[in-house]
Design an enzyme around this catalytic site. Structure first.
Site, PDB file in Angstrom:
ATOM      1  N   SER A 237       0.852  -1.187   0.000  1.00 41.29           N
ATOM      2  CA  SER A 237       0.000   0.000   0.000  1.00 41.29           C
ATOM      3  C   SER A 237       0.890   1.239   0.000  1.00 41.29           C
ATOM      4  CB  SER A 237      -0.914   0.011   1.220  1.00 41.29           C
ATOM      5  OG  SER A 237      -1.692  -1.180   1.225  1.00 41.29           O
TER       6      SER A 237
ATOM      7  N   TYR B 124      -4.499  14.668   4.467  1.00 41.92           N
ATOM      8  CA  TYR B 124      -3.618  13.754   3.717  1.00 41.92           C
ATOM      9  C   TYR B 124      -2.780  12.932   4.701  1.00 41.92           C
ATOM     10  CZ  TYR B 124      -0.052  12.314   0.272  1.00 41.92           C
ATOM     11  OH  TYR B 124       0.802  11.589  -0.531  1.00 41.92           O
TER      12      TYR B 124
END
Ligand SMILES: NC(=O)c1ccc[n+]([C@@H]2O[C@H](COP(=O)([O-])OP(=O)(O)OC[C@H]3O[C@@H](n4cnc5c(N)ncnc54)[C@H](O)[C@@H]3O)[C@@H](O)[C@H]2O)c1
Length: 283
Positions: free
Chosen positions: A140, A155
Site C-alpha cells: 500500500s 492527507y
C-alpha cells in the site's frame, strides 16, 4: 514472493506516476498486471504503451473510493486472469487543504481514496489471494507523510492510517503466506499536485475557494509543486517496490531525505516517555 513471473498483480492508480511505475516494473518482471484507475483515457494510453513491450497487461476503470466499483474491478481481474497474487493499493489524492480550509466533502474525498479504498482493497482481494494457497503480497502506498505530519493534515491522517493498517496487517497475514509492505515515498515526479482533476462529482463543494495566488500558502504550494516536478523518477520507485515484494520489506522508502525528521519525531515521542519516567500511575 521471490518469483513474480506468471503471478498476477492488481494495481490501483496505475494510469499515472508511481502506480504506472509499479505496474511497469511488475510487468517487466513477468507478472500479469491488471491496471486500475478512475481516469479512463490515461488508463487506455498506459496499457497501449505497456503492450508495446510485449507484457501481459489489461485495465479496468474504477473509482476506488466506491466499494462496489472496487468489487467489480476484482471480479474483472479474476475473470481475466484467474488467480490474483499481488495487490497494490496505490491510488491517492492530495485532497483537503490546511486548517481553515476544511470541508466535510474534502475530508471524505481524501479519506475515501487514500484510506477506505485501502481497507476495501484488502477486504476484497485478501480472500482472493488466500484462496489459491500460492501466497501473495500486499503493498500500500502511504507517504513519508505517513510518518511525519505537517500542514496537509487530512492527507497525513490517511497516510498514517495506511502505515498503521500495514503494520498490523503484516502480523495477521504472515501466517497465511501473504507479505505486507508499506511504500513511503518522498518527492516523486508525478501528477499528484493536480489530483483535483479526479474529484468525483459527489464531492462537489470540497473546495470553498480557489487556492490563494499570493501569500505564504501560495508560496508553500509552489515549493511543493517544484519539489514534485524535480522529484524522483516513478519508474525507479516501481523497481524498488518490486525489490520490496521479492524480499518482503516491511517499509519501502525511496530516499533518505526525511530520515532526520523521522528521527526527530521518535526523539519527541521518547521525550514524552521521559517526562513521566519513574512515576507510578494512579489506578
Ligand atoms: N508524488 C509524490 O511525491 C508522492 C509522495 C508520497 C506519496 N505519494 C502517493 O503515491 C500515490 C500515487 O500518486 P502519484 O504521486 O503517482 O500521483 P498521480 O496523480 O500521478 O497518480 C495517482 C493516480 O491515482 C488515480 N486516482 C485518483 N483518484 C482515484 C480514484 N478515486 N479511483 C481510482 N484511481 C484514482 C489517478 O487518476 C492517478 O492515475 C498516492 O497514494 C500518493 O499519495 C506520492
Amino acid at each position: 514472493m521471490k518469483e513474480l513471473a506468471e503471478k498476477t498483480a492488481f494495481v490501483t492508480g496505475a494510469a499515472s506516476g508511481i502506480g504506472l511505475g509499479i505496474a511497469t516494473a511488475l510487468a517487466q518482471a513477468g507478472a500479469k498486471v491488471m491496471l486500475c484507475d478512475i481516469e479512463e483515457a490515461a488508463l487506455s494510453e498506459a496499457v497501449v504503451q505497456l503492450k508495446r513491450t510485449n507484457v501481459d497487461v489489461d485495465s479496468v476503470r474504477a473509482d476506488v473510493s466506491l466499494k462496489t466499483e472496487l468489487q467489480a474491478a476484482a471480479e474483472a481481474t479474476t475473470a481475466r486472469y484467474g488467480k490474483v497474487h499481488i495487490l497494490v493499493n496505490n491510488a491517492g489524492v492530495v485532497g483537503s487543504g490546511p486548517y481553515g480550509t476544511w470541508t466535510d466533502a474534502a475530508w471524505n474525498w481524501t479519506l475515501g481514496v487514500n484510506l477506505m479504498a485501502v481497507v476495501w482493497g484488502i477486504e476484497i482481494f485478501g480472500p482472493l489471494i488466500e484462496r489459491h494457497g500460492e501466497g501473495g503480497h500486499v503493498v500500500s502506498t502511504a507517504s513519508i507523510a505517513g510518518l511525519i505530519s505537517g500542514s496537509s493534515i487530512a492527507y497525513n491522517v490517511t497516510k498514517y492510517g495506511v502505515v498503521a493498517l500495514s503494520e498490523g496487517l503484516r502480523l495477521d497475514l504472515a501466517p497465511r503466506g501473504i507479505g505486507v509492505s508499506v511504500l513511503c515515498p518522498g518527492f516523486i515526479r508525478t501528477q499528484i499536485t493536480s489530483s483535483g482533476r479526479n474529484l468525483p462529482s459527489r464531492f462537489a463543494g470540497a473546495f470553498r475557494e480557489p487556492p490563494p495566488t499570493t501569500g505564504p500558502l501560495a508560496e508553500a504550494r509552489a515549493r511543493i509543486r517544484e519539489r514534485v516536478a524535480q522529484g524522483i523518477d516513478p519508474t525507479y520507485v516501481g523497481e524498488l517496490v518490486r525489490e520490496g515484494i521479492e524480499n518482503d520489506w516491511p517499509y519501502i522508502f525511496t530516499d533518505n531525505e526525511f530520515e532526520p525528521f523521522v528521527e526527530m519525531r521518535f526523539a519527541a515521542i521518547k521525550q514524552g516517555f521521559n517526562n513521566i519516567r519513574g512515576r507510578t500511575p494512579k489506578r
